[in-house]
Enzyme design. Structure first.
Site, PDB file in Angstrom:
ATOM      1  N   THR A   1      33.603  -6.976 -31.320  1.00 15.35           N
ATOM      2  CA  THR A   1      33.079  -7.601 -30.103  1.00 15.35           C
ATOM      3  C   THR A   1      31.689  -8.128 -30.444  1.00 15.35           C
ATOM      4  O   THR A   1      31.047  -7.629 -31.367  1.00 15.35           O
ATOM      5  CB  THR A   1      32.946  -6.575 -28.957  1.00 15.35           C
ATOM      6  OG1 THR A   1      32.050  -5.563 -29.393  1.00 15.35           O
ATOM      7  CG2 THR A   1      34.272  -5.963 -28.606  1.00 15.35           C
TER       8      THR A   1
ATOM      9  N   GLU B   1      39.075  -6.470 -26.595  1.00 20.12           N
ATOM     10  CA  GLU B   1      39.729  -5.161 -26.462  1.00 20.12           C
ATOM     11  C   GLU B   1      41.099  -5.250 -25.795  1.00 20.12           C
ATOM     12  O   GLU B   1      41.860  -4.286 -25.794  1.00 20.12           O
ATOM     13  CB  GLU B   1      38.841  -4.219 -25.622  1.00 20.12           C
ATOM     14  CG  GLU B   1      37.527  -3.826 -26.263  1.00 20.12           C
ATOM     15  CD  GLU B   1      36.392  -4.826 -26.018  1.00 20.12           C
ATOM     16  OE1 GLU B   1      36.683  -6.030 -25.817  1.00 20.12           O
ATOM     17  OE2 GLU B   1      35.228  -4.411 -26.043  1.00 20.12           O
TER      18      GLU B   1
ATOM     19  N   LYS C   1      21.817  -6.435  -8.117  1.00 21.40           N
ATOM     20  CA  LYS C   1      21.898  -5.500  -6.998  1.00 21.40           C
ATOM     21  C   LYS C   1      20.700  -5.712  -6.100  1.00 21.40           C
ATOM     22  O   LYS C   1      19.585  -5.348  -6.430  1.00 21.40           O
ATOM     23  CB  LYS C   1      21.933  -4.075  -7.523  1.00 21.40           C
ATOM     24  CG  LYS C   1      22.917  -3.241  -6.760  1.00 21.40           C
ATOM     25  CD  LYS C   1      23.226  -1.955  -7.454  1.00 21.40           C
ATOM     26  CE  LYS C   1      24.262  -1.228  -6.601  1.00 21.40           C
ATOM     27  NZ  LYS C   1      24.517   0.099  -7.063  1.00 21.40           N
TER      28      LYS C   1
ATOM     29  N   TRP D   1      25.833  -5.882  -3.969  1.00 23.66           N
ATOM     30  CA  TRP D   1      26.048  -6.719  -5.142  1.00 23.66           C
ATOM     31  C   TRP D   1      26.122  -8.200  -4.776  1.00 23.66           C
ATOM     32  O   TRP D   1      26.777  -8.573  -3.807  1.00 23.66           O
ATOM     33  CB  TRP D   1      27.366  -6.341  -5.831  1.00 23.66           C
ATOM     34  CG  TRP D   1      27.272  -5.049  -6.579  1.00 23.66           C
ATOM     35  CD1 TRP D   1      26.135  -4.404  -6.939  1.00 23.66           C
ATOM     36  CD2 TRP D   1      28.372  -4.264  -7.054  1.00 23.66           C
ATOM     37  NE1 TRP D   1      26.451  -3.249  -7.612  1.00 23.66           N
ATOM     38  CE2 TRP D   1      27.812  -3.138  -7.700  1.00 23.66           C
ATOM     39  CE3 TRP D   1      29.751  -4.398  -7.004  1.00 23.66           C
ATOM     40  CZ2 TRP D   1      28.606  -2.155  -8.286  1.00 23.66           C
ATOM     41  CZ3 TRP D   1      30.528  -3.427  -7.590  1.00 23.66           C
ATOM     42  CH2 TRP D   1      29.959  -2.314  -8.221  1.00 23.66           C
TER      43      TRP D   1
HETATM   44  P1  ADP Z   1      32.068 -10.994 -25.949  1.00 26.02           P
HETATM   45  O1  ADP Z   1      31.825 -11.941 -24.806  1.00 26.02           O
HETATM   46  O2  ADP Z   1      31.207  -9.777 -25.891  1.00 26.02           O
HETATM   47  O3  ADP Z   1      32.218 -11.664 -27.259  1.00 26.02           O
HETATM   48  P2  ADP Z   1      34.809 -10.979 -25.319  1.00 26.02           P
HETATM   49  O4  ADP Z   1      35.011 -12.314 -25.871  1.00 26.02           O
HETATM   50  O5  ADP Z   1      35.798  -9.938 -25.569  1.00 26.02           O
HETATM   51  O6  ADP Z   1      33.472 -10.361 -25.779  1.00 26.02           O
HETATM   52  O7  ADP Z   1      34.509 -11.193 -23.795  1.00 26.02           O
HETATM   53  C1  ADP Z   1      35.121 -10.473 -22.777  1.00 26.02           C
HETATM   54  C2  ADP Z   1      34.416 -10.697 -21.471  1.00 26.02           C
HETATM   55  O8  ADP Z   1      34.402 -12.086 -21.122  1.00 26.02           O
HETATM   56  C3  ADP Z   1      35.085 -10.022 -20.328  1.00 26.02           C
HETATM   57  O9  ADP Z   1      34.746  -8.656 -20.266  1.00 26.02           O
HETATM   58  C4  ADP Z   1      34.544 -10.828 -19.145  1.00 26.02           C
HETATM   59  O10 ADP Z   1      33.271 -10.362 -18.746  1.00 26.02           O
HETATM   60  C5  ADP Z   1      34.415 -12.216 -19.705  1.00 26.02           C
HETATM   61  N1  ADP Z   1      35.555 -13.035 -19.291  1.00 26.02           N
HETATM   62  C6  ADP Z   1      36.680 -13.287 -19.985  1.00 26.02           C
HETATM   63  N2  ADP Z   1      37.518 -14.082 -19.288  1.00 26.02           N
HETATM   64  C7  ADP Z   1      36.903 -14.355 -18.109  1.00 26.02           C
HETATM   65  C8  ADP Z   1      37.256 -15.113 -16.941  1.00 26.02           C
HETATM   66  N3  ADP Z   1      38.391 -15.783 -16.836  1.00 26.02           N
HETATM   67  N4  ADP Z   1      36.356 -15.125 -15.922  1.00 26.02           N
HETATM   68  C9  ADP Z   1      35.183 -14.475 -15.992  1.00 26.02           C
HETATM   69  N5  ADP Z   1      34.804 -13.743 -17.058  1.00 26.02           N
HETATM   70  C10 ADP Z   1      35.645 -13.678 -18.104  1.00 26.02           C
END
Ligand code: ADP
Length: 543
Positions: A190, A334, A443, A448
């Site tokens: 990640t 994940e 917050k 929220w």
């Molecule tokens: P990182 O952004 O840390 O590289 P990931 O690519 O796994 O890790 O990102 C996952 C995160 O991206 C999710 O936990 C969420 O917050 C955000 N995310 C993914 N798809 C969407 C979506 N369709 N709308 C809003 N947020 C999203």
């Protein structure tokens, strides 16, 4: 678990080479096209892809790669990388896709943390690896993805091979070893916006089940008649599983290389007859802008799969005007990454156009294989009422159970659910809506405020290119929202104009306390707005 009364069906292991062999046997003549570094196109088909992959598998074994070893890749979306995906996992080793856009320190950290034994590197990244090599004690072998001499032999790297020379003499008839479907197959970190990146270790079984899921009509709807182009990098959650699902369904497959700019992607879409694409919204904005500027159509494109951040309404509408449906998926590294998808169920299909559009701006509903719950502050599970917001937890056969080497500790709860770090709610129809990542939550006075909602609305203003809402410290309300925007070239915006634009579209107490125009949005290595940087920079803005 021991089966007391086994069924009499064959015990067929769900392994990654079975996907490739299926494509070679049943869709052998279907094309795979890759854009090379110099912009030219490399073309072959699934038969040739499988032949070369078997050669590569043998070559890796000759290098001493064994079951359970980790082989890192630093490469763009090209045919070499696709072959590595299958060859590395197919011999029981782990394909560790490294994100080259991370900071050098993070790249060094993850190569060592994963214990990479071999690195497969694009010509582009040889310099990067040379600058790190002194700090990579466990890497024994370096394989440059290209023909001998494609780049001068790097003097600083020991034990260097060129991929083409390495595989050339190997037999195409290599037999895949038998593998337990629960063996580790792929590793992806990640991006670690806080702390060190953490490793997500996929298995053959999770990968094959995820491919079956994403191919379904109510998910990405992939078919042998499709031409699929992943613009999500192969190092970002394995390009959302598309390299596997494409083989499973036998779709024509386009690998756009490192050229993810509007003109390059649009020419592939139009020339190759691409029907389905995936990627983060920023990439598709540049495709749209180029098409609109040059007055070009989008060829045979039907579906645009958007994930990584929320689907902006303006993007959905602009693509719809061009006959293309933008579908939103939510997920994370994940979750392999499919978690939810914004497709209609029966009730949503029967809604009015306006209501359906509104409903499908939510992150979506659950495919078979993913279970989800929202946990409230008091630890109880929220009702599916479309309002009770809390932490989102997920469970399923393609969801991580923990991070590599136990980083972060034991994460799943007593019922086997994994914490996503996202905050949101689920409605009566089963649709989940994210209001924020927990670390981005604002917050205000104990309530929220959803930054995602305000960003979407601000993004509809004609002068705005990108919008981000972050919390700033506030003496009375603890936190208040700030809206930061970048503008489309040649446009201007004063803050009152934006506040007037938001008026009536969001609750009064959600109104940003300041609207700030900035020159450039800080972006993460996966193409998302780096909110942490903004939050740190503007935290004191209202003090
Ligand atoms: P990182 O952004 O840390 O590289 P990931 O690519 O796994 O890790 O990102 C996952 C995160 O991206 C999710 O936990 C969420 O917050 C955000 N995310 C993914 N798809 C969407 C979506 N369709 N709308 C809003 N947020 C999203």
């Amino acid at each position: 678990m021991k089966t007391l009364n086994p069924g009499l069906m064959q015990d067929f292991s769900l392994t990654i080479p079975s996907l490739l062999e299926h494509a070679a046997t049943n869709h052998g003549g279907t094309e795979v096209v890759a854009r090379l570094l110099d912009g030219t196109l490399f073309r072959y088909d699934y038969t040739q892809l499988a032949d070369r992959t078997r050669q590569a598998a043998q070559a890796l074994m000759n290098l001493g790669v064994k079951y359970g070893d980790v082989v890192g890749t630093l490469s763009w979306n090209n045919h070499w990388h696709m072959e590595c995906f299958y060859a590395i996992s197919g011999i029981g080793s782990v394909c560790h896709t490294i994100n080259p856009r991370l900071f050098e320190d993070q790249i060094r950290y993850i190569i060592n943390h994963a214990n990479d034994k071999v690195l497969m590197i694009d010509q582009d990244f040889v310099g990067l690896v040379e600058s790190l090599v002194d700090q990579l004690p466990n890497v024994e072998t370096f394989v440059i993805l290209g023909a001998k001499g494609c780049v001068p032999e790097p003097s600083k790297l020991p034990n260097v091979h060129y991929y083409e020379a390495l595989i050339a003499q190997e037999p195409t008839g290599f037999e895949w070893p038998e593998l337990d479907e629960r063996s580790a197959s792929g590793l992806c970190y990640t991006s670690g916006t806080t702390g060190n990146p953490k490793g997500v270790l996929y298995s053959h079984r999770s990968t094959v089940l995820h491919s079956m899921a994403i191919a379904q009509p109510d998910n990405l709807s992939l078919s042998a008649t499709d031409c699929v182009m992943p613009a999500a990098p192969l190092y970002h959650a394995q390009s959302w599983g598309l390299p596997y699902a494409a083989c499973m369904v036998g779709a024509k497959f386009i690998l756009p290389g490192r050229q993810l700019d509007g003109p390059s992607l649009l020419s592939l879409i139009r020339d190759e007859g691409v029907t389905a694409v995936c990627g983060v919204p920023t990439i598709w904005t540049s495709v749209l802008e180029h098409a609109e500027k040059e007055n070009l159509d989008l060829g045979k494109l039907q579906r645009l799969l958007i994930g990584g951040t929320a689907l902006p309404t303006t993007m959905r509408d602009r693509f719809r005007d061009k006959g293309v449906a933008a579908v939103q998926i939510w997920g994370m590294t994940e979750t392999s990454p499919l978690g939810t998808i914004g497709k209609p169920n029966r009730a949503v299909a029967n809604m009015s156009d306006v209501d359906r559009d509104q409903q499908l701006l939510k992150q979506g509903r659950l495919p078979y294989g993913v279970q989800m719950k929202v946990v409230l502050e008091d630890g109880s599970t929220a009702p599916r009422d479309g309002a009770s917001s809390g932490d989102i937890w997920v469970k399923g056969p393609w969801i991580a159970s923990e991070y590599l080497h136990g980083d972060g500790g034991a994460l799943v709860d007593a019922d086997g659910f994994f914490p996503t770090g996202d905050v949101g709610h689920i409605d009566e129809l089963g649709y989940m809506k994210i209001t924020d990542r927990s670390k981005d939550v604002i917050k205000s006075g104990g309530e929220w405020i959803s930054s995602i909602d305000i960003e979407d609305i601000a993004g509809r203003h004609p002068a705005v290119s990108m919008a981000a809402v972050v919390a700033a410290a506030h003496s009375k309300w603890d936190e208040r929202p700030l809206l930061l925007v970048t503008l489309i070239e040649g446009q201007t915006l004063d803050s009152q104009e934006m506040l007037d634009f938001l008026e009536g579209k969001i609750a009064k107490w959600w109104m940003p306390d300041a609207v700030i125009v900035i020159d450039e949005m800080p972006m993460t290595a996966t193409g998302k707005i780096r909110k942490l940087t903004l939050r740190e920079a503007y935290w004191e803005h209202l003090s």
